[in-house]
Motif scaffolding. Structure first.
Motif: not given
Length: 382
Positions: A188-213
């Motif tokens: 699920g974390l990887l899919r969140e990263v993929a969605d953030a990359l598709d949408g160039r969504d920095e906030q979504a990418a940050l949320a995924a990074l926080d979850r990854a930590r």
């Protein structure tokens, strides 16, 4: 009136949260209550000790430990009680009960003895408490010495039995569930990263990074679950044949840990890539989703292997390999000279995660896995 209403809402909110915590943690409550009571009954009825303090105390101490550590803790509690009783008896005979010097000497000698033999912190505390109880509350006599030891033995044994009752028929079921949950979370974390990359969504990418930590905690839960499963199988004589299967899975935890770290680096690079002015390659999200599919299949392979479904485990491992290699091919096609560094980092972490996944599920030896992954990436064969 308004303040009274707000106060009532706060109290109601607190009550709901407390009730939720009780619902979530009801099992340890029942385990501890029943085990301590049974230990008390056994010590009074079978042994005939009128005040078997150490029986319920030992049961609660052992159950207070994490699953997988309870057998060792039970032994430590019994030995701690024995050591404390021995020291207390000797000192009381020499200095008398309930004096300041007796208390000081007993605590000092008990702790020094426990530390000298390399006892754990639980054993040190148990030995000191046992000795102190006998000095202050019930000064020992010759007839009491075996009672204390037997009380601790009863409490530890009852705790071990109680801790295994819930999963007696399927001792590996909690570990299977933990594997599935960990790999579902990672996918699920990887899919969140993929969605953030598709949408160039920095906030979504940050949320995924926080979850990854936070995924390191999931790996630690896996390690604890392996320990608990090993303890459960050891206590179930008929199921000890599964210990070999458990050791195989335990050896893969290191590769899972590496994969989690790789995904964290991938998520961090994803944040950086969404911040750049250069466009994100259109197919990058698809490559990361393929990697998520590989993670999901790997989790099912581990679960099937633990359940003894070898054919299903091999099938899921094959799916994991196919998806992992597709992810590497997709990521490799996107990288060319002049591309930004974060993209190169993502490609590198897709490769590294694929390698660790395939090593973990054991589809082949390390050299063969590395060769196939690098071939999919387009690197020359070594």
């Amino acid at each position: 009136m308004r303040r009274a209403g707000e106060a009532a809402m706060v109290r109601w909110s607190w009550f709901r949260e407390a009730a939720g915590r009780v619902r979530q943690g009801w099992l340890p409550v029942v385990e501890g209550t029943v085990a301590a009571t049974v230990a008390w009954v056994l010590a009074t009825r079978l042994v005939g000790h009128p005040q078997p303090f150490f029986a319920p105390a030992a049961a609660l101490i052992v159950l207070g430990q994490a699953r997988g550590q309870r057998m060792r803790r039970a032994v430590e509690v019994v030995l701690g009680v024995a050591a404390g009783v021995l020291v207390a008896d000797v000192v009381v005979q020499a200095l008398g009960p309930r004096t300041s010097w007796t208390v000081f000497t007993v605590i000092l000698l008990t702790i020094v003895l426990a530390v000298a033999v390399g006892a754990s912190s639980v054993s040190v505390v148990q030995a000191a408490v046992s000795a102190l109880y006998l000095v202050v509350v019930a000064p020992p006599t010759e007839s009491l010495i075996p009672f204390r030891f037997v009380d601790a033995l009863i409490g530890g044994a009852v705790a071990l039995v109680a801790s295994q009752l819930v999963d007696a028929r399927r001792p590996l079921a909690p570990l299977v569930a933990e594997f599935r949950q960990t790999f579902e979370d990672l996918a699920g974390l990887l899919r969140e990263v993929a969605d953030a990359l598709d949408g160039r969504d920095e906030q979504a990418a940050l949320a995924a990074l926080d979850r990854a930590r936070g995924m390191d905690a999931a790996v630690e839960r896996l390690r604890d679950a392996v320990l608990a499963a090993g303890e459960a199988l050891t206590l179930h004589v008929r199921r000890r044949r599964h210990l070999g299967r458990l050791r195989t899975v335990d050896a893969s935890i290191g590769q899972i840990d590496y994969a989690v770290r790789n995904v964290r680096v991938l998520a961090r690079a994803g944040v950086t890539l969404t911040r750049l002015a250069t466009p994100v390659p259109a197919d990058l999200g698809g490559a990361v989703r393929c990697l998520a599919d590989a993670v999901q299949a790997a989790g099912e392979a581990f679960a099937a292997d633990l359940d003894g479904r070898d054919a299903a485990a091999d099938e899921h491992a094959g799916r994991a390999e196919t998806a992992a290699l597709d992810a590497v091919r997709g990521a490799g096609r996107l990288f060319a000279s002049g591309q930004p560094l974060p993209l190169a980092m993502i490609v590198g972490q897709v490769r590294a995660t694929a390698i660790d996944l395939l090593r973990g599920v054991g589809v082949d030896d390390d050299a063969a896995v590395l060769g196939r992954v690098d071939e999919a990436l387009g690197l020359p064969a070594v």
